[in-house]
Design a protein around this motif. Structure first.
Motif, PDB file in Angstrom:
ATOM      1  N   MET A   1       0.838  -1.197   0.000  1.00  0.00           N
ATOM      2  CA  MET A   1       0.000   0.000   0.000  1.00  0.00           C
ATOM      3  C   MET A   1       0.877   1.253   0.000  1.00  0.00           C
ATOM      4  O   MET A   1       1.952   1.272   0.594  1.00  0.00           O
ATOM      5  N   ARG A   2       0.396   2.299  -0.669  1.00  0.00           N
ATOM      6  CA  ARG A   2       1.124   3.557  -0.693  1.00  0.00           C
ATOM      7  C   ARG A   2       1.076   4.209   0.690  1.00  0.00           C
ATOM      8  O   ARG A   2       0.034   4.181   1.361  1.00  0.00           O
ATOM      9  N   PRO A   3       2.182   4.791   1.140  1.00  0.00           N
ATOM     10  CA  PRO A   3       2.165   5.489   2.425  1.00  0.00           C
ATOM     11  C   PRO A   3       1.147   6.627   2.427  1.00  0.00           C
ATOM     12  O   PRO A   3       0.855   7.224   1.382  1.00  0.00           O
ATOM     13  N   LEU A   4       0.624   6.935   3.601  1.00  0.00           N
ATOM     14  CA  LEU A   4      -0.317   8.031   3.783  1.00  0.00           C
ATOM     15  C   LEU A   4       0.429   9.228   4.366  1.00  0.00           C
ATOM     16  O   LEU A   4       0.992   9.141   5.463  1.00  0.00           O
ATOM     17  N   ILE A   5       0.435  10.325   3.633  1.00  0.00           N
ATOM     18  CA  ILE A   5       1.096  11.553   4.080  1.00  0.00           C
ATOM     19  C   ILE A   5       0.025  12.598   4.364  1.00  0.00           C
ATOM     20  O   ILE A   5      -0.713  13.016   3.461  1.00  0.00           O
ATOM     21  N   GLY A   6      -0.084  13.005   5.618  1.00  0.00           N
ATOM     22  CA  GLY A   6      -1.027  14.054   5.978  1.00  0.00           C
ATOM     23  C   GLY A   6      -0.496  15.416   5.559  1.00  0.00           C
ATOM     24  O   GLY A   6       0.675  15.734   5.781  1.00  0.00           O
ATOM     25  N   VAL A   7      -1.363  16.222   4.941  1.00  0.00           N
ATOM     26  CA  VAL A   7      -0.995  17.568   4.478  1.00  0.00           C
ATOM     27  C   VAL A   7      -1.931  18.564   5.150  1.00  0.00           C
ATOM     28  O   VAL A   7      -3.157  18.480   4.975  1.00  0.00           O
ATOM     29  N   THR A   8      -1.397  19.483   5.918  1.00  0.00           N
ATOM     30  CA  THR A   8      -2.245  20.454   6.595  1.00  0.00           C
ATOM     31  C   THR A   8      -2.865  21.423   5.594  1.00  0.00           C
ATOM     32  O   THR A   8      -2.274  21.738   4.557  1.00  0.00           O
ATOM     33  N   THR A   9      -4.062  21.879   5.912  1.00  0.00           N
ATOM     34  CA  THR A   9      -4.784  22.789   5.021  1.00  0.00           C
ATOM     35  C   THR A   9      -5.204  24.049   5.764  1.00  0.00           C
ATOM     36  O   THR A   9      -5.116  24.135   6.984  1.00  0.00           O
ATOM     37  N   TYR A  10      -5.689  25.026   4.992  1.00  0.00           N
ATOM     38  CA  TYR A  10      -6.154  26.289   5.549  1.00  0.00           C
ATOM     39  C   TYR A  10      -7.688  26.260   5.624  1.00  0.00           C
ATOM     40  O   TYR A  10      -8.335  25.606   4.834  1.00  0.00           O
ATOM     41  N   ARG A  11      -8.241  27.029   6.523  1.00  0.00           N
ATOM     42  CA  ARG A  11      -9.666  27.373   6.450  1.00  0.00           C
ATOM     43  C   ARG A  11      -9.734  28.828   6.000  1.00  0.00           C
ATOM     44  O   ARG A  11      -9.304  29.731   6.716  1.00  0.00           O
ATOM     45  N   GLU A  12     -10.239  29.025   4.781  1.00  0.00           N
ATOM     46  CA  GLU A  12     -10.231  30.358   4.179  1.00  0.00           C
ATOM     47  C   GLU A  12     -11.535  30.605   3.424  1.00  0.00           C
ATOM     48  O   GLU A  12     -12.180  29.652   2.950  1.00  0.00           O
TER      49      GLU A  12
END
Length: 227
Positions: A1-12
């Motif tokens: 399985m491909r690794p899971l990379i969390g990417v932070t996002t903005y609330r805009e």
């Protein structure tokens, strides 16, 4: 399985089609860079339960964005420091603490590097000379950076590299356990990392804007696979 990379996002506030409302967003180049590096991007808007989320991730990517609240490092705001985004700050500090505690690989980009530094007890220069590292409102500054021999960032990128910068703040006092591993010609810290085997790296530039060079993202994904 491909690794899971969390990417932070903005609330805009955002507009698309017929809609004009709040959104959780991040430039798609972050997602594309993670995908091209061999992983699956998981977008992480500010919410609750950072520890549980980090427990299913193979890596954490702290994206760029707004200035950190200077109160986080005991300073009054500079006139050019942006308005604080408390919810995002709290969320990302919690995510980072959980990731560091669990040994999850971390890559901080721009704001993400500054957040890493502040989380570990460092502080920031709140405003660099106009035009030195950003060309407002939306032009990157091509910057030559030199890495420190023997560092993780030097092993990834080599001795010298040209990068795309867009920041008006910078690391001042380094956080505990961090070392500066790349600088620009004017002495500004452009990369930091922790010592030891774990992958905890911050870069002040924006590697996601050059999808022809995925080395930093590939290093994060590779570290996630090993974990």
């Amino acid at each position: 399985m491909r690794p899971l990379i969390g990417v932070t996002t903005y609330r805009e506030p955002a507009r698309w089609s017929v809609w004009d409302q709040g959104a959780a967003l991040v430039p798609e180049s972050y997602v594309e860079a993670v995908e091209r590096a061999g992983a699956t991007a998981v977008l992480l808007p500010p919410q609750a339960d950072a520890g549980r989320l980090v427990g299913v991730l193979d890596g954490l990517l702290l994206a760029g964005g707004a200035d950190l609240d200077p109160a986080r490092y005991g300073a009054d705001p500079h006139p050019r420091t942006g308005a604080p985004q408390g919810a995002r700050d709290t969320w990302e500090f919690d995510l980072l603490a959980a990731a560091l505690g669990a040994g999850v690989p971390v890559l901080g980009v721009c704001r993400g590097m500054q957040l890493l530094n502040v989380a570990l007890g460092g502080d920031l220069v709140q405003h660099l000379p106009d035009g030195s590292h950003q060309d407002p409102p939306a032009r990157f500054v091509k910057t030559e950076v030199r890495t420190v021999g023997g560092s993780r960032i030097a092993a990834i990128l080599g001795e010298d590299t040209q990068v795309n910068c867009y920041h008006h703040q910078a690391v001042a006092r380094l956080g505990d356990g961090l070392r500066a591993t790349a600088r620009s010609a004017d002495g500004v810290v452009e990369a930091v990392e922790t010592d030891g085997p774990g992958f905890v790296v911050g870069v002040q530039w924006h590697p996601e804007t050059d999808l022809s060079d995925l080395r930093l993202f590939e290093a994060l994904v590779s570290a996630g696979k090993k974990g």
